[in-house]
Design a protein around this motif. Structure first.
Motif, PDB file in Angstrom:
ATOM      1  N   VAL A  88      -4.514 -54.110 -44.240  1.00  0.00           N
ATOM      2  CA  VAL A  88      -5.497 -53.535 -43.315  1.00  0.00           C
ATOM      3  C   VAL A  88      -6.305 -54.639 -42.616  1.00  0.00           C
ATOM      4  CG1 VAL A  88      -7.340 -53.159 -45.048  1.00  0.00           C
ATOM      5  CG2 VAL A  88      -7.211 -51.695 -43.023  1.00  0.00           C
ATOM      6  N   ARG A  92      -6.482 -55.251 -38.632  1.00  0.00           N
ATOM      7  CA  ARG A  92      -7.784 -55.326 -37.935  1.00  0.00           C
ATOM      8  C   ARG A  92      -7.846 -56.544 -37.019  1.00  0.00           C
ATOM      9  NH1 ARG A  92     -11.118 -54.570 -43.349  1.00  0.00           N
ATOM     10  NH2 ARG A  92     -10.991 -52.299 -43.583  1.00  0.00           N
ATOM     11  N   ALA A 112      -7.034 -44.254 -47.339  1.00  0.00           N
ATOM     12  CA  ALA A 112      -8.070 -44.576 -46.333  1.00  0.00           C
ATOM     13  C   ALA A 112      -7.642 -45.779 -45.491  1.00  0.00           C
ATOM     14  CB  ALA A 112      -9.410 -44.853 -47.012  1.00  0.00           C
ATOM     15  N   ASP A 113      -7.106 -46.812 -46.141  1.00  0.00           N
ATOM     16  CA  ASP A 113      -6.617 -47.994 -45.413  1.00  0.00           C
ATOM     17  C   ASP A 113      -5.438 -47.632 -44.515  1.00  0.00           C
ATOM     18  OD1 ASP A 113      -8.508 -49.569 -46.616  1.00  0.00           O
ATOM     19  OD2 ASP A 113      -7.110 -50.791 -47.781  1.00  0.00           O
ATOM     20  N   LYS A 115      -4.802 -44.761 -43.124  1.00  0.00           N
ATOM     21  CA  LYS A 115      -5.304 -44.012 -41.956  1.00  0.00           C
ATOM     22  C   LYS A 115      -6.012 -44.936 -40.971  1.00  0.00           C
ATOM     23  CE  LYS A 115      -7.312 -40.653 -44.320  1.00  0.00           C
ATOM     24  NZ  LYS A 115      -7.922 -39.398 -44.761  1.00  0.00           N
ATOM     25  N   GLU A 116      -6.742 -45.923 -41.494  1.00  0.00           N
ATOM     26  CA  GLU A 116      -7.408 -46.883 -40.599  1.00  0.00           C
ATOM     27  C   GLU A 116      -6.362 -47.674 -39.806  1.00  0.00           C
ATOM     28  OE1 GLU A 116     -10.216 -50.856 -40.501  1.00  0.00           O
ATOM     29  OE2 GLU A 116     -10.280 -49.661 -42.340  1.00  0.00           O
ATOM     30  N   GLN A 118      -3.407 -46.661 -39.005  1.00  0.00           N
ATOM     31  CA  GLN A 118      -2.853 -45.731 -38.014  1.00  0.00           C
ATOM     32  C   GLN A 118      -3.797 -45.573 -36.813  1.00  0.00           C
ATOM     33  OE1 GLN A 118      -1.901 -41.702 -39.410  1.00  0.00           O
ATOM     34  NE2 GLN A 118      -0.015 -41.839 -38.225  1.00  0.00           N
ATOM     35  N   ASN A 119      -5.084 -45.454 -37.078  1.00  0.00           N
ATOM     36  CA  ASN A 119      -6.072 -45.332 -35.987  1.00  0.00           C
ATOM     37  C   ASN A 119      -6.080 -46.575 -35.102  1.00  0.00           C
ATOM     38  OD1 ASN A 119      -6.822 -42.789 -36.843  1.00  0.00           O
ATOM     39  ND2 ASN A 119      -8.546 -43.520 -38.076  1.00  0.00           N
ATOM     40  N   LEU A 120      -6.008 -47.755 -35.730  1.00  0.00           N
ATOM     41  CA  LEU A 120      -6.000 -49.010 -34.965  1.00  0.00           C
ATOM     42  C   LEU A 120      -4.761 -49.123 -34.085  1.00  0.00           C
ATOM     43  CD1 LEU A 120      -7.344 -51.422 -37.725  1.00  0.00           C
ATOM     44  CD2 LEU A 120      -8.411 -51.068 -35.491  1.00  0.00           C
ATOM     45  N   LYS A 123      -5.274 -46.755 -31.118  1.00  0.00           N
ATOM     46  CA  LYS A 123      -6.314 -47.243 -30.207  1.00  0.00           C
ATOM     47  C   LYS A 123      -5.810 -48.416 -29.360  1.00  0.00           C
ATOM     48  CE  LYS A 123     -11.032 -49.047 -30.223  1.00  0.00           C
ATOM     49  NZ  LYS A 123     -12.129 -49.572 -31.053  1.00  0.00           N
TER      50      LYS A 123
END
Length: 349
Positions: A88, A92, A112-113, A115-116, A118-120, A123
């Motif tokens: 992650v 980032r 949680a990592d 999903k983060e 995936q969001n990154l 975006k």
């Protein structure tokens, strides 16, 4: 003038040298020209020197600061070979710089990592691939095709068996062992290290469908060697009409990576990378299929990465390497950890 190749090589950076699979990169056939290594981030100087010496690498490639390495070397893609918990952190750093990433399995230590990550990717519009050795297996593709073509009928039961005698027992490097026996860095022991293969393959066979429940039992047969993590894990994934039993272990007699798929019409067993045993009708005997290895670029994860980045290859959203599928893998593994801890079945929403 010499001929100019239609495709210049993909500029690849590496983050971390502690994961044992990084040697695959340095041991690639020299005639493969689809990638060029432009930078290596590794804060452990001793480890960096060991690799520089082993593979006669230029000192200029090495950096102890990830951001500096990315800004200076301007890679198009990065391969992560550090602890799984650091995936992650790497994404980032890479996502805002529009650098594609390939990580070693599994994608992350926590849902949680995952999903983060995936969001990154959404975006910043980058690709994040997860590399599993079993994704290169012609046998698994053959079995997957039998399922797609309806030759096995509806999947009823799947068994995925993975592991070896144990990381210490097979002699992995001290840096890699340090990751594997640390639950913060790796998420768990055999449950993560080898349970992830079954979660990846079953989610693929089920075309991305999640199980309705996850039940897991873990154990420490060797607490003196692995005091903080499990070395034995069995995970049961229940679907509306199918069940998958994942056996991940650091206690097998010998190393194994195999899969058995039973449908209501026939069955197929991926014995190793290029061997399948199958029986497609009750009145016909079992047959053994000997397969050629997967064609290029599938024989080599770095070639897959280069092909995806250059647009030669578009991955299906349920491809074994793909992000949505591997986010589900982490969700399954997290549920398995919770199940083992609470000693009860976990229902997935």
């Amino acid at each position: 003038m010499g001929q100019v190749s239609a495709q210049s090589p993909v500029r690849l950076a590496v983050a971390g040298l502690s994961h044992g699979h990084v040697d695959w990169l340095f041991n690639r056939a020299p005639e493969k020209k689809d990638i060029v290594l432009v930078g290596i981030y590794e804060p452990n100087q001793e480890l960096a020197e060991k690799y520089a010496k082993r593979y006669k690498l230029d000192q200029k490639l090495f950096f102890t600061d990830l951001g500096k390495m990315l800004d200076k070397t301007k890679p198009q893609a990065l391969s992560a070979f550090g602890a799984i918990s650091e995936h992650v952190v790497v994404v980032r750093a890479c996502a805002p710089r529009k650098i594609h990433v390939m990580v070693e399995k599994p994608l992350a230590t926590t849902f949680a990592d995952a999903k983060e990550i995936q969001n990154l990717t959404q975006k910043h519009n980058i690709q994040v691939l997860t590399n599993f050795e079993t994704s290169w297996y012609a046998s698994n593709q053959h079995v997957g095709n039998l399922v797609k073509e309806g030759k096995l009928g509806e999947i009823r039961k799947v068994m995925v068996n993975d592991g070896h005698q144990g990381p210490k027992e097979i002699g992995v490097s001290k840096e890699f062992l340090e990751i594997l026996i640390n639950p913060e860095k790796s998420g768990a022991g055999a449950l993560m290290d080898f349970g992830c293969y079954g979660a990846n393959l079953m989610t693929w066979l089920m075309q991305g469908q999640k199980p309705t429940s996850v039940t897991a039992v873990v154990h420490q047969n060797k607490p003196e060697i692995y005091p903080k993590v499990d070395d034995e894990a069995s995970i049961i994934l229940q679907y509306p009409n199918a069940q998958c039993i994942i056996q991940g272990s650091w206690n097998w007699t010998f190393a194994r990576k195999d899969m058995e798929v039973y449908g209501d019409k026939g069955y197929a067993v991926a014995v190793d990378a290029t061997t399948v045993r199958q029986r497609l009708k009750e009145n016909t005997p079992e047959e053994v299929a000997k397969l050629d290895p997967r064609p290029e670029p599938y024989g080599d994860p770095f070639s897959v990465l280069a092909s995806v980045i250059t647009g030669k290859l578009t991955l299906d959203k349920n491809d074994l390497y793909s992000l949505p599928l591997n986010v589900t893998v982490v969700e399954i593994l997290e549920a398995a950890k919770t199940s083992a801890k609470q000693q009860k079945t976990i229902l997935l929403q």
